[in-house]
Every structure is written in C-alpha cells, then in structure tokens.
Scaffold this active site. Sequence first.
Site, PDB file in Angstrom:
ATOM      1  N   ILE A   1       0.830  -1.210   0.000  1.00  0.00           N
ATOM      2  CA  ILE A   1       0.000   0.000   0.000  1.00  0.00           C
ATOM      3  C   ILE A   1       0.871   1.270   0.000  1.00  0.00           C
ATOM      4  O   ILE A   1       0.439   2.337  -0.408  1.00  0.00           O
ATOM      5  CB  ILE A   1      -0.965  -0.038   1.220  1.00  0.00           C
ATOM      6  CG1 ILE A   1      -2.127   0.922   1.068  1.00  0.00           C
ATOM      7  CG2 ILE A   1      -0.245   0.219   2.522  1.00  0.00           C
ATOM      8  CD1 ILE A   1      -3.196   0.455   0.181  1.00  0.00           C
TER       9      ILE A   1
ATOM     10  N   PHE B   1      -9.665  -2.387   1.612  1.00  0.00           N
ATOM     11  CA  PHE B   1      -9.702  -3.249   2.803  1.00  0.00           C
ATOM     12  C   PHE B   1      -8.344  -3.352   3.495  1.00  0.00           C
ATOM     13  O   PHE B   1      -8.284  -3.833   4.618  1.00  0.00           O
ATOM     14  CB  PHE B   1     -10.092  -4.684   2.409  1.00  0.00           C
ATOM     15  CG  PHE B   1     -11.481  -4.838   1.873  1.00  0.00           C
ATOM     16  CD1 PHE B   1     -12.572  -4.825   2.715  1.00  0.00           C
ATOM     17  CD2 PHE B   1     -11.700  -5.025   0.517  1.00  0.00           C
ATOM     18  CE1 PHE B   1     -13.854  -4.982   2.218  1.00  0.00           C
ATOM     19  CE2 PHE B   1     -12.977  -5.191   0.013  1.00  0.00           C
ATOM     20  CZ  PHE B   1     -14.060  -5.173   0.871  1.00  0.00           C
ATOM     21  N   ALA B   2      -7.269  -3.003   2.750  1.00  0.00           N
ATOM     22  CA  ALA B   2      -5.936  -3.306   3.264  1.00  0.00           C
ATOM     23  C   ALA B   2      -5.675  -2.566   4.574  1.00  0.00           C
ATOM     24  O   ALA B   2      -5.469  -1.355   4.576  1.00  0.00           O
ATOM     25  CB  ALA B   2      -4.888  -2.911   2.222  1.00  0.00           C
TER      26      ALA B   2
ATOM     27  N   SER C   1      -6.336  -5.280  11.660  1.00  0.00           N
ATOM     28  CA  SER C   1      -7.682  -5.158  12.224  1.00  0.00           C
ATOM     29  C   SER C   1      -7.865  -5.812  13.598  1.00  0.00           C
ATOM     30  O   SER C   1      -8.975  -6.153  13.953  1.00  0.00           O
ATOM     31  CB  SER C   1      -8.681  -5.775  11.240  1.00  0.00           C
ATOM     32  OG  SER C   1      -8.361  -7.139  11.062  1.00  0.00           O
TER      33      SER C   1
ATOM     34  N   SER D   1     -15.286   0.889  10.942  1.00  0.00           N
ATOM     35  CA  SER D   1     -15.550  -0.126  11.964  1.00  0.00           C
ATOM     36  C   SER D   1     -16.433   0.382  13.090  1.00  0.00           C
ATOM     37  O   SER D   1     -16.411   1.574  13.429  1.00  0.00           O
ATOM     38  CB  SER D   1     -14.207  -0.560  12.542  1.00  0.00           C
ATOM     39  OG  SER D   1     -14.402  -1.386  13.650  1.00  0.00           O
TER      40      SER D   1
ATOM     41  N   TYR E   1      -6.911   0.572  17.241  1.00  0.00           N
ATOM     42  CA  TYR E   1      -7.490   0.156  15.962  1.00  0.00           C
ATOM     43  C   TYR E   1      -8.674   1.059  15.592  1.00  0.00           C
ATOM     44  O   TYR E   1      -8.745   1.611  14.491  1.00  0.00           O
ATOM     45  CB  TYR E   1      -7.939  -1.319  16.050  1.00  0.00           C
ATOM     46  CG  TYR E   1      -8.844  -1.731  14.930  1.00  0.00           C
ATOM     47  CD1 TYR E   1      -8.372  -1.780  13.627  1.00  0.00           C
ATOM     48  CD2 TYR E   1     -10.187  -2.045  15.176  1.00  0.00           C
ATOM     49  CE1 TYR E   1      -9.211  -2.137  12.579  1.00  0.00           C
ATOM     50  CE2 TYR E   1     -11.024  -2.407  14.139  1.00  0.00           C
ATOM     51  CZ  TYR E   1     -10.543  -2.447  12.848  1.00  0.00           C
ATOM     52  OH  TYR E   1     -11.376  -2.791  11.825  1.00  0.00           O
TER      53      TYR E   1
ATOM     54  N   LYS F   1      -9.209   3.906  12.392  1.00  0.00           N
ATOM     55  CA  LYS F   1     -10.330   3.936  11.443  1.00  0.00           C
ATOM     56  C   LYS F   1     -11.044   5.294  11.497  1.00  0.00           C
ATOM     57  O   LYS F   1     -11.473   5.820  10.471  1.00  0.00           O
ATOM     58  CB  LYS F   1     -11.315   2.804  11.749  1.00  0.00           C
ATOM     59  CG  LYS F   1     -10.747   1.418  11.468  1.00  0.00           C
ATOM     60  CD  LYS F   1     -10.773   1.100   9.975  1.00  0.00           C
ATOM     61  CE  LYS F   1     -10.113  -0.219   9.669  1.00  0.00           C
ATOM     62  NZ  LYS F   1     -10.211  -0.613   8.265  1.00  0.00           N
TER      63      LYS F   1
ATOM     64  N   HIS G   1     -10.157 -14.115  16.409  1.00  0.00           N
ATOM     65  CA  HIS G   1     -11.583 -13.794  16.405  1.00  0.00           C
ATOM     66  C   HIS G   1     -12.424 -14.904  17.028  1.00  0.00           C
ATOM     67  O   HIS G   1     -12.099 -16.080  16.923  1.00  0.00           O
ATOM     68  CB  HIS G   1     -12.058 -13.499  14.977  1.00  0.00           C
ATOM     69  CG  HIS G   1     -11.467 -12.230  14.448  1.00  0.00           C
ATOM     70  ND1 HIS G   1     -10.488 -12.215  13.498  1.00  0.00           N
ATOM     71  CD2 HIS G   1     -11.692 -10.938  14.790  1.00  0.00           C
ATOM     72  CE1 HIS G   1     -10.142 -10.952  13.259  1.00  0.00           C
ATOM     73  NE2 HIS G   1     -10.861 -10.163  14.028  1.00  0.00           N
TER      74      HIS G   1
ATOM     75  N   ASP H   1     -11.484  -3.708  24.543  1.00  0.00           N
ATOM     76  CA  ASP H   1     -12.805  -4.246  24.201  1.00  0.00           C
ATOM     77  C   ASP H   1     -13.931  -3.493  24.906  1.00  0.00           C
ATOM     78  O   ASP H   1     -14.025  -3.521  26.133  1.00  0.00           O
ATOM     79  CB  ASP H   1     -12.904  -5.723  24.637  1.00  0.00           C
ATOM     80  CG  ASP H   1     -12.321  -6.671  23.614  1.00  0.00           C
ATOM     81  OD1 ASP H   1     -12.163  -6.271  22.442  1.00  0.00           O
ATOM     82  OD2 ASP H   1     -12.029  -7.824  23.993  1.00  0.00           O
TER      83      ASP H   1
HETATM   84  N1  UDP Z   1     -13.446 -12.935  22.608  1.00  0.00           N
HETATM   85  C1  UDP Z   1     -13.269 -13.862  23.619  1.00  0.00           C
HETATM   86  N2  UDP Z   1     -12.337 -14.842  23.443  1.00  0.00           N
HETATM   87  C2  UDP Z   1     -11.559 -14.944  22.332  1.00  0.00           C
HETATM   88  C3  UDP Z   1     -11.761 -13.994  21.297  1.00  0.00           C
HETATM   89  C4  UDP Z   1     -12.701 -13.004  21.469  1.00  0.00           C
HETATM   90  O1  UDP Z   1     -13.941 -13.818  24.652  1.00  0.00           O
HETATM   91  O2  UDP Z   1     -10.702 -15.856  22.257  1.00  0.00           O
HETATM   92  C5  UDP Z   1     -14.463 -11.880  22.740  1.00  0.00           C
HETATM   93  C6  UDP Z   1     -13.904 -10.464  22.641  1.00  0.00           C
HETATM   94  O3  UDP Z   1     -13.548  -9.998  23.920  1.00  0.00           O
HETATM   95  C7  UDP Z   1     -15.086  -9.707  22.041  1.00  0.00           C
HETATM   96  C8  UDP Z   1     -15.830 -10.755  21.202  1.00  0.00           C
HETATM   97  O4  UDP Z   1     -15.362 -12.016  21.664  1.00  0.00           O
HETATM   98  O5  UDP Z   1     -15.950  -9.279  23.047  1.00  0.00           O
HETATM   99  C9  UDP Z   1     -15.557 -10.619  19.729  1.00  0.00           C
HETATM  100  O6  UDP Z   1     -14.161 -10.544  19.531  1.00  0.00           O
HETATM  101  P1  UDP Z   1     -13.499 -10.615  18.114  1.00  0.00           P
HETATM  102  O7  UDP Z   1     -12.010 -10.584  18.314  1.00  0.00           O
HETATM  103  O8  UDP Z   1     -14.069 -11.745  17.342  1.00  0.00           O
HETATM  104  O9  UDP Z   1     -13.994  -9.288  17.369  1.00  0.00           O
HETATM  105  P2  UDP Z   1     -13.877  -7.728  17.769  1.00  0.00           P
HETATM  106  O10 UDP Z   1     -15.113  -7.439  18.565  1.00  0.00           O
HETATM  107  O11 UDP Z   1     -12.609  -7.515  18.508  1.00  0.00           O
HETATM  108  O12 UDP Z   1     -13.877  -7.040  16.448  1.00  0.00           O
END
Ligand code: UDP
Length: 328
Positions: A51, A72-73, A76, A116, A140, A144, A188, A284
């Site tokens: 990029i 998209f690059a 995340s 996001s 992150y 964005k 994820h 989070d």
């Molecule tokens: N999460 C979790 N354990 C994991 C991965 C994620 O409890 O091993 C939780 C995380 O704290 C969030 C939700 O699952 O509340 C979704 O996380 P993810 O990383 O999938 O997406 P994000 O919300 O960060 O984009």
Amino acid sequence: MILVTGGAGYIGSHCVRELKERNIDVVVYDNLSTGHVESIAEGVPFIKGDIFDVELLRSTIRKYNVDSVIHFAAYSLVGESMSNPAKYYHNNVAGTLSLLDAMTKEGVKYLVFSSSAATYGDTGEGLITEESPQRPTSVYGQTKLMMEQFMQDYDKAYGLKYVALRYFNAAGAHASGEIGEAHNPETHLIPIILQVANGTRDHIGIFDEDYPTPDGTCIRDYIHITDLADAHIRALDYLKAGGRSTHYNLGNGNGFSVKEVIDVTERVTGIKIKRAIEPRRPGDPATLVASSEKIKRELGWKPRYDSLESIISSAWKWHSTHPHGYEK
Ligand code: UDP
C-alpha cells in the site's frame, strides 16, 4: 474496473467473489502479509504490492483503467493495536494516505472504505446509529476514525467521493465453503470456537465475565461476510450514480454475548465446546450493536443471513472442511 486493496484478505476475498459473481471487473492489490493468494477468485488479476508503493498503485490504476477503489488493506486486531500502536498508525493511517495520494494523482474519485464499529467505543446506548458519538476505546478504532476524518477533507479539497462502511463483527463464510476466515494466529471469536469444534484447539478462553451485560460477557453484533460484500457493491453504485459522501453502519441489529455465541455454536455443530474464563482483552467495549436502518433506507440493503445460526453454520462449512485454513 474496481481496484480492491486487501482483496486476498477475509472480507476482501468474499467481496471479490461477490463482484465476480455479478460480472463486475476487479483487480486485486494485496501484499499477502495476512491475505491468502488461494482465496482470490479465479480469473481475477492480482498485483502483489504494498500500500506504500505509490508508483505501483498508480501504474496499476492506469494499466487496468481503474475508476473506483474498495479499500480493505489494513490491520484489524483490537488487542494487537493496543500492544503495538505504531504498527497500526503506520499501516492503517499512513497506508491509507498513500492510497489516497495515488488516487488523487490518477484522478480516481470513488472510494468505498472499511471502517468499523470500533470507531464508536463504549457508547452506553442501545442500538448505535451513525450519529452516536465516536470515541474509540482502542488504537485500531482510532485509526479507522482518523481515516474517516481525512477522507472528509479529501472530499472537500479534491472531490473524493467515499462511503465509509462501519462494520460490526464480520463472520461466516462463502456459501460454497471454498473460502472463509483464516488468520494466523486466529484471534476472532467465531473461528476460535469452531477450531475447538474441529479439534485443532483445546478450548475457548472467554475474555472476562464481569462486564456490565446480562451474563457478564461482551455483546457483539455479528454480520455475514456476503451481506457485507453486497453493501460494498451497493455503496459503489450509489457513488457512481452521483451520491454524496457518507457513512453507514452494517450489522444485524441483534447483540449476542460471548457465552451465547458459544451456546449457538454447540447447537449448530452438535459438539460440546470446552471453555475457560480468562482476563479482559484491553480495548474491548462491553457492547456494540448496530442500527443499520440508514443503509436499509437509503441503499435498500438487507441482510440475507439474519440469524446467528445461519452465520455460524456457513462458517462451520468452511472450518469443518479446512481445519488448517488455506494450509494443506
Ligand atoms: N473474545 C473472547 N475470546 C476470544 C476472542 C474473542 O472472549 O478468544 C471476545 C472479545 O472480547 C469480544 C468478542 O469475543 O468481546 C468478539 O471478539 P473478536 O475478536 O471476534 O472481534 P472484535 O469485537 O474484537 O472485532
């Protein structure tokens, strides 16, 4: 012709499939730092490039007669952005400036951009609308938000027309089961739970059960990748028809806690998922649930995968047949 940066990544590759299925011409631009060349739809031209390589971006735009870009690059991961902010500011923010530089110099005016839900942070509200305050809790999300802000300025100064799509949690896989989510390491929620189901991981760690939510675990709004792809195509059509720059939330409007996602996965797969409570992951927010009324109203978008069961079962089709992702 549409240039898709990050077109070999999870969301990018699904969007490219959707474009190809509708006979829309695309060229994929990806440095394969996290993407997979195997995920690029057959017959789609692929440029392996960075990029930051403005000259290669410009020559690609000229060679393929590119008139619009889907961008998209980017990195995340919320957790990683907190421990390595330099990586995120450099790649996401400076990388996007490099792309905008190439677009401006080549006179490319249309941009659909992945923003996001992380730009909102903890709003403390029910459904998040596009007017909800944007106060990111992670680096992150901050990157964005910065990208959204400078696109506004590029619109005013250079006439860039953009749609920022604020995704909530992208999940699921293409209906064929041929492409899907494959990060290394995986962070994820849904893919990790499905790795427990397919036997490549011992258990799912639940990041704390002490959040201010009914069962104490974080609530998210999961949206199918093909529904996201459809929104990108609608957004581009809207811009090309003379639409003004804007932003849209993309979610299902239903929140599910981490524990609920695990329970639904057990039902879909018929497999008991081993779980353990672990400490919070920095960055989070407790709850993120979208109101997507604006894009429904203005672009006629409607999610086809409107239940968590259907989203997880499409992801399971991929994870049960590709236990090691794209690796053989
Ligand atoms: N999460 C979790 N354990 C994991 C991965 C994620 O409890 O091993 C939780 C995380 O704290 C969030 C939700 O699952 O509340 C979704 O996380 P993810 O990383 O999938 O997406 P994000 O919300 O960060 O984009």
